[in-house]
Design a protein around this motif. Sequence first.
Motif: not given
Length: 320
Positions: A83-99
């Motif tokens: 639920l509410d997955v867009s709220q999880a799209a913060n900088k630390p989480t996105l940076a983790f995935l890209r790394r």
Amino acid sequence: MDANRPRRFTFLLLNRFTMMPFAAAIEPLRLANRASGRRLYDWRLVGEGGDHATCSNGARIALDTDLSVEPARDETVIVCGGLDVSQAANKPTLAFLRRMARGGAQIGAVCTGAWLLARAGLLDGRRATIHWENHDGFAEAFPKVDLYRSVFVHDGNRVTAAGGTSSIDLMLHLIAEDHGDPLAADVADQLLHTGIRTGQDRQRLSIPTRIGVRHPRLAAVIARMEENLEEPISPADLAADAGMSTRQLERLFRRYLNRSPKRYYMETRLGRARNLLMQTDLTIIEVALACGFSSPSHFSKCYRAQYGSTPYRERGMGGD
């Protein structure tokens, strides 16, 4: 991958993740180890803070570590959304995935986790899938992703599963790739998963099953409606395409669905509109146009009649 070393899965548990897809992804790995008598797979659970993650049913799952882990080429990262997955799209989480992606890890997602991968830019130009309820909103938000309605999609080093039990089918597919079909079949037997689906299978029940009626012409007309929500087809053209008169089409819908073709079509379009309102940042007029309404006022009137609230109130904006 070193054949003598277990293949590692890293499960990223987002806040309010859905339990079923996560459990359906991790259990096949445990059972593959059990059925083979060897530790073919190991896994770790990660998330923001590194303490625990709370799923949508309120259960709390202890995490092994936070997002500071380093990537490895022979691991697979699976984002578990809900639920509410867009709220999880913060900088630390996105940076983790890209790394992790830059480090060579295979990147995947179950349920709505694909939304986060797309937000990180990791699905641009790739084939992917997401739960059917989120399909329309995802397609509008991420036009660079080649979105499918299949149970799971495996595109190179990207894997996505739609949610629910589709995680089982994805993991059986990966187990079969790693260790052969017999082991995957053994795991499926342990799970009582008697119908293994492939990446070609669609998510939703067939139209006859969904509406509880097995009538080929009726199903064909409904399929045409569902494929043409942005530019609705007139009842006369729907009837002609199905090889019947408009009156016959009216009788068919009245007999089996207790509503007119026009009413059924309207309900289908409004259902899509509601999904777009809840899942995207599209403006009201953009949602209206995407669902075949020529003006916001007509859209608002129809929406209120169906759901007892206006599109503006659904967005929490107030006013009519």
